[in-house]
Design an enzyme around this catalytic site. Structure first.
Site, mmCIF file in Angstrom:
data_model
loop_
_atom_site.group_PDB
_atom_site.id
_atom_site.type_symbol
_atom_site.label_atom_id
_atom_site.label_comp_id
_atom_site.label_asym_id
_atom_site.label_seq_id
_atom_site.Cartn_x
_atom_site.Cartn_y
_atom_site.Cartn_z
ATOM 1 N N LYS A 103 0.422 14.556 -11.287
ATOM 2 C CA LYS A 103 1.279 13.939 -12.300
ATOM 3 C C LYS A 103 2.376 14.900 -12.763
ATOM 4 O O LYS A 103 3.477 14.458 -13.124
ATOM 5 C CB LYS A 103 0.433 13.458 -13.474
ATOM 6 C CG LYS A 103 -0.498 12.297 -13.128
ATOM 7 C CD LYS A 103 0.271 11.068 -12.649
ATOM 8 C CE LYS A 103 -0.644 9.860 -12.470
ATOM 9 N NZ LYS A 103 0.099 8.649 -12.068
ATOM 10 N N THR A 129 -9.840 2.308 -18.105
ATOM 11 C CA THR A 129 -9.559 1.686 -16.807
ATOM 12 C C THR A 129 -10.589 2.158 -15.789
ATOM 13 O O THR A 129 -11.407 3.038 -16.064
ATOM 14 C CB THR A 129 -8.152 2.071 -16.301
ATOM 15 O OG1 THR A 129 -8.129 3.480 -15.997
ATOM 16 C CG2 THR A 129 -7.076 1.749 -17.330
ATOM 17 N N ASP A 134 0.884 -1.156 0.000
ATOM 18 C CA ASP A 134 0.000 0.000 0.000
ATOM 19 C C ASP A 134 0.921 1.204 0.000
ATOM 20 O O ASP A 134 1.632 1.447 0.991
ATOM 21 C CB ASP A 134 -0.886 -0.011 1.246
ATOM 22 C CG ASP A 134 -1.818 1.193 1.333
ATOM 23 O OD1 ASP A 134 -1.578 2.193 0.614
ATOM 24 O OD2 ASP A 134 -2.777 1.151 2.127
ATOM 25 N N TYR A 141 -5.555 15.586 -10.021
ATOM 26 C CA TYR A 141 -4.863 14.520 -10.743
ATOM 27 C C TYR A 141 -3.757 15.071 -11.633
ATOM 28 O O TYR A 141 -2.617 14.594 -11.594
ATOM 29 C CB TYR A 141 -5.864 13.731 -11.573
ATOM 30 C CG TYR A 141 -5.233 12.610 -12.367
ATOM 31 C CD1 TYR A 141 -4.845 11.432 -11.740
ATOM 32 C CD2 TYR A 141 -5.019 12.736 -13.739
ATOM 33 C CE1 TYR A 141 -4.259 10.398 -12.448
ATOM 34 C CE2 TYR A 141 -4.438 11.706 -14.455
ATOM 35 C CZ TYR A 141 -4.057 10.541 -13.811
ATOM 36 O OH TYR A 141 -3.463 9.521 -14.523
ATOM 37 N N ASN A 184 3.356 2.485 -10.765
ATOM 38 C CA ASN A 184 2.141 2.580 -11.575
ATOM 39 C C ASN A 184 0.911 2.957 -10.764
ATOM 40 O O ASN A 184 -0.019 3.567 -11.305
ATOM 41 C CB ASN A 184 1.902 1.241 -12.271
ATOM 42 C CG ASN A 184 0.512 1.127 -12.838
ATOM 43 O OD1 ASN A 184 0.174 1.726 -13.867
ATOM 44 N ND2 ASN A 184 -0.342 0.366 -12.159
#
Length: 240
Positions: free
Chosen positions: A167, A198, A60, A163, A87
């Site tokens: 990144k 996904t 985790d 998000y 990932n």
């Protein structure tokens, strides 16, 4: 045993699952890292049906104790690590929304996984990667990480403050590690897998996980003359 040992976080599904499958096809033993044991072991069983060596390891990325336990197990069982693919990632929303509507607790949760989790895992496993004759670190980023692409006057990139900025931070982290390790055998790069169907986007993506895994696999298997400190999609370098 296979010639290389790889660990892929978030490997129980989606792009991570396909990265694990692809690396095994290139003579890598793969540690399938996931939070949930049942899902991780289910993924290992499915991957083994295709052939190759796979082992489940609980990681985790937001839990320091699970990371330390995984690093200790790898140390005892294998003594080294050749490839780390960071990932695992989450988002605070599956559809675009204006920055002014961003929920701060949700944004903090995104950063815990997408940013701090990568640093925690990388720091814990770096001593093992240093023992590899050709260590590789691949950070799975996003096209939304490109600040210059967002800033372009004609940009049509949708707003995902938490998000996208996480990144962008991941890209910066990639460069920092790449510079630290430039004089070693370890190469560090970030990749943009593309808009993939996904759970992250409720399967709205246009690419399959298998298609999107290719760029990460290629970077994980770079030769000695390959790049470091880069940000790539399957067609080559991307603008920061």
């Amino acid at each position: 045993m296979a010639s290389k040992l790889a660990l892929v976080t978030g490997a129980n599904k989606g792009i991570g699952f396909e990265i694990a499958r692809g690396l095994a096809r290139h003579d890598c033993a793969v540690l399938v890292a996931a939070r949930d044991r049942a899902r991780g072991e289910q993924a290992v069983a499915a991957l083994r049906d295709d052939g190759g060596e796979f082992h489940y390891v609980r990681v985790d990325v937001t839990d320091a104790s699970s990371i330390a336990e995984a690093a200790g197990w790898i140390e005892e069982r294998f003594g080294r690590l050749d490839i780390l693919v960071n990932n695992a990632g989450i988002t605070d929303r599956p559809v675009p929304g204006p920055p002014s509507e961003t929920d701060l607790p949700a944004m903090r949760a995104v950063y815990e996984t997408n940013v701090f989790g990568v640093v925690a895992v990388t720091n814990a496993l770096l001593p093992l990667l240093r023992r590899s004759p050709a260590g590789r670190i691949v950070n799975v980023s996003s096209g939304l990480a490109s600040i210059s692409a967002y800033a372009a006057p004609d940009s049509a990139m949708p707003p995902y403050l938490a998000y996208a900025s996480s990144k962008s931070a991941l890209n910066a982290i990639t460069v920092q590690y790449g510079k630290e390790l430039r004089d070693t055998a370890i190469k560090v790069n970030a990749c943009e897998p593309g808009y993939t169907a996904t759970d992250l986007n409720e399967h709205r993506g246009l690419r399959t996980p298998a298609q999107s895994a290719k760029v990460a696999i290629d970077l994980a298997l770079l030769g000695e003359d390959g790049p470091t400190c880069g940000y790539f999609d399957e067609n080559g370098p991307l603008p920061w």
